[in-house]
Design an enzyme around this catalytic site. Structure first.
Site: not given
Ligand code: LUZ
Ligand code: MOS
Length: 750
Positions: A226, A191, A338, A706, A336, A222, A434, A503, A304
């Site tokens: 990331e 991602q 987070f 999400e 998803r 999902f 965030t 996010a 979060r």
């Molecule tokens: N990833 C992130 C996320 O690095 N920061 C976030 O605030 C976030 N929120 C939801 C999903 N992934």
């Molecule tokens: Mo995400 S939990 O938006 O990689």
């Protein structure tokens, strides 16, 4: 617009990492992961493995020219274990061989001796022993300590939620090969193309510009890709760097389930105080997040959880603390929601506990405390354009809550061994990373001489339809047919310094960058047209590929305009940069305005329990969702449906099970139950809330990835409600997932 990928997905033509035609000389990797969850490496012997025909080399931390460190937020995770191992499956070595099979067999021939150290899998135990990944954080508002005495009712309880395996269809993988001048190209199922580029540069001790990361699409992510795609990309890059050969790694499902982190389990204690008329006056909680063996994204996920720990409610006095506990499990990661879902399950549990003790419906407390316009979130942001009550009332109007209840009561009166239950699940989810600096994006747009358009953004297509949305943005701004537009892969040489697509903000951030780039081009094209028509450029517009002067159709068509612009040496390329306005957060005070906006909605969930077996079926999920002005209702409804099912899976079916020694027992799809076509709700009904949508959302279409997952939390409370109808002794408890085994125990609990 239909999803541009649907045909190719269904016919199997879409190319994923494992489908990329390999170059001659490609070698294949397999990972040797730790057979123990915690200990000291005493002996590591590769001789048997290296003696196998077709094995080329076995890489360890000793082969890393740069830093053996993949930690993103906190540098606490080695790519390869050095002297100690901290979870079962932790990568120790990377075997490279002529075929995948040989590499995997050779990995099994590696001999290792590990001195056993104590294994901790429980977050509370870790916290008691001082094993934290980083210091705890607390969000608070009002004066909790002086409020308890004003409360007419005070209830306390404990809440457990399990983790969740991502089960992306495409497992983690990467294909890396050497390029000219000491450069490397990495195809990664990630991602975050830039995360991979940056960490690979750190591992190899080369500059980022020598690493090109390319992402065509992912077969699901999902959140699981990331951060956690990076390790596999780095391994392939490391081997490719040393051997100067193309290297491919694609994790077998078992390895993927064993080695990668999941959604965080939490164990929490809460205390909730209410007035006589059921206003929540005070809410206090301590949460223990099971972080696993390294920090990964846990600091941001913890944050979060705090942001969403009051869900859709205004509570004047709060204090919530979260500890991130270091355990001997794979580092848990983004999934998803987070951390949001865990916070929302907690507050819903506290409300359910109060309702159960007071012997009233949970709905009464929910409704009394709904967030209203200009209320303050505990993190200091003033709530604007709040749609909590509105979505609830709209749902009631469309679906008739009273009627649903009457039907359930009638059914329950008629049936001895089947009982129905229902729950109302309202959601409020903040949109923006965030971490404020992550809320930026770039896009690159080329118009070619024949009028066709190529666009690149930092967004990664992972099945969510972001590529289709990007094409819609460009088609709308240029007012041209979408078949003139092609979206390119996500590539760090075309769009640099990308935030991960995460996010729920991929379409907003990249779509806005794209909008800016397209508008820049449009302005130049209008000037060209104005010159052709000897008029002012402000009088020019493009409508359906035809150039208009004021409201008059002219003779100029899109293709001709582009050709003329080119001949006049007008630049047909533009780059756009977008940064979300207004947002900020001050961590020293834990206050700010972290979110561009919030997404709201309400779901009514009904379930039928088989009270002999403890099994259940979800009958209906009836939703009113705040899409803003949805730019693609097919894609957005698809996101809602998928999210609801995934949320229900987390709350009701998917149970991760570990042995005492830290071994994942539910390590395949035969022992880890994800929702299948039979277990999805029989009916999912989605109605949009009619709202204008915020200006910062792309085309006023709100982020969708999400938020709807959290509707699934209602599944837990619907099941509890049905148990209560069968067994009046049942006092609600909070231990998700609510598997049939747990349901059965509670049906007959005295
Ligand atoms: N990833 C992130 C996320 O690095 N920061 C976030 O605030 C976030 N929120 C939801 C999903 N992934
Ligand atoms: Mo995400 S939990 O938006 O990689």
């Amino acid at each position: 617009m239909k999803n541009i990928d649907s045909k190719n997905h269904v016919t199997g033509k879409s190319v994923y990492v494992d489908d990329i035609p390999v170059q001659t000389g490609t070698l294949y990797g397999a990972i040797f992961g730790s057979p123990k969850a915690h200990g000291k490496i005493l002996k590591l012997d590769f001789s048997d493995a290296l003696a196998m025909e077709g094995v080329e080399y076995i890489f360890t931390h000793k082969d890393i020219p740069g830093e053996n460190q993949i930690g993103g937020i906190i540098k606490d995770e080695p790519l390869f274990a050095e002297n100690e191992v901290h979870f079962m499956g932790q990568p120790i070595a990377f075997v490279v061989a002529q075929t995948e099979k040989i590499a995997q067999n050779a990995a099994k021939k590696i001999n290792i001796e590990i001195e056993d150290w104590e294994v901790i899998t429980d977050p509370r135990e870790a916290q008691q022993k001082g094993q934290l990944l980083f210091p705890p954080r607390t969000f608070k508002m009002g004066d909790i300590d002086n409020t308890w005495k004003d409360c007419d009712y005070i209830f306390e309880g404990k809440v457990e939620n399990g983790g969740q395996e991502h089960v992306y269809i495409e497992t983690q993988g990467s294909y890396a090969y050497p390029m000219d001048n000491g450069s490397i190209k990495i195809h990664s199922s990630t991602q975050g193309a830039t995360v991979v580029q940056k960490i690979a540069a750190r591992i190899l001790d080369i500059k980022m510009h020598r690493i090109e990361v390319d992402v065509a699409r992912l077969g699901g992510a999902f959140g699981g890709k990331e951060d956690q795609a990076t390790a596999y990309a780095c391994m392939a890059a490391l081997a490719s760097f040393h051997l100067q050969k193309p290297i491919k790694i694609s994790l077998p499902r078992h390895d993927d389930m064993m080695m990668t982190g999941k959604r965080h389990p939490y164990s929490s204690d809460f205390k909730i105080g209410l007035s006589k008329d059921y206003k929540i006056l005070a809410f206090q909680a301590t949460m223990y997040q099971n972080g696993g063996a390294a920090s990964d994204l846990s600091p941001a996920i913890l944050e979060r959880t705090l942001f969403h720990s009051t869900n859709t409610y205004f509570i004047p006095n709060t204090k919530v603390t979260v500890y991130s506990c270091k355990t001997n499990l794979p580092p848990n990661t983004a999934f998803r929601g987070f951390g949001g879902p865990q916070g929302m399950f907690l507050i819903e549990s506290a409300i359910a506990k109060a309702a159960c003790e007071l012997n009233i419906s949970k709905q009464i407390i929910q409704e009394k405390n709904f967030l209203q316009e200009n209320d303050l979130f505990q993190y200091g942001q003033v709530a604007k354009n709040v749609n909590v009550k509105k979505s609830f009332e709209t749902a009631d109007k469309i679906y008739h809550l009273k009627k649903i209840e009457q039907e359930i009561n009638a059914f329950n009166a008629q049936h001895q061994n089947y009982k129905k239950g229902m729950a109302i699940m309202p959601i409020c989810f903040g949109i923006s990373f965030t971490k404020t600096p992550m809320n930026q994006a770039r896009a690159l747009v080329h118009i070619y001489q024949d009028g066709s358009v190529g666009i690149s953004t930092g967004a990664v297509e992972m099945g969510q339809g972001v590529n289709t949305k990007m094409i819609q943005v460009a088609a709308k701004i240029f007012s041209i047919n979408s078949n003139r537009i092609k979206i390119e892969s996500t590539n760090t040489t075309r769009v640099a310094n990308t935030s991960p697509t995460a996010a729920s903000s991929g379409a907003d951030l990249n779509g806005n960058a794209l909008r800016i780039a397209c508008n820049g081009l449009l302005e130049r094209l209008k000037q060209t047209a104005a010159k052709m028509l000897s008029c002012k450029s402000k009088d020019i517009s493009i409508q359906d590929e035809t150039i208009f002067q004021k409201d008059k159709k002219t003779y100029i068509l899109w293709e001709q305009l582009i050709e003329t612009a080119f001949l006049n040496r007008v630049s047909l390329t533009e780059n756009g940069h977008y940064a979300t306005p207004v947002i900020y957060f001050d961590k020293s005070k834990e206050k700010g305005h972290p979110f561009a906006y919030h997404v709201y909605g309400t779901a009514f969930i009904t379930v039928t329990l088989d009270c002999i077996r403890g099994t259940y079926e979800f009958d209906d999920v009836k939703i009113v969702h705040d899409f803003g002005n949805s730019m693609n209702t097919i894609i957005d409804n698809g996101q809602v449906e998928g999210a609801v099912v995934q949320g229900i899976g987390w709350m009701a079916m998917e149970e991760l099970s570990y042995a005492k020694n830290g071994k994942l027992l539910s390590n395949s799809l035969s022992t880890y139950k994800i929702p299948d076509i039979y277990s999805v709700p029989k009916n999912i009904e989605i109605n949009p809330l009619k709202t204008e949508g915020p200006e910062v959302a792309i085309l006023r279409s709100k982020a969708i990835g999400e938020p709807p997952l959290m509707y699934g939390i209602g599944a837990y409370f619907a099941i509890a409600d049905a148990i209560k109808a069968f067994n009046s002794n049942y006092k609600i408890d909070f231990n998700a997932p609510f598997t049939p085994e747990k349901v059965l125990m509670r049906l007959y609990q005295k």
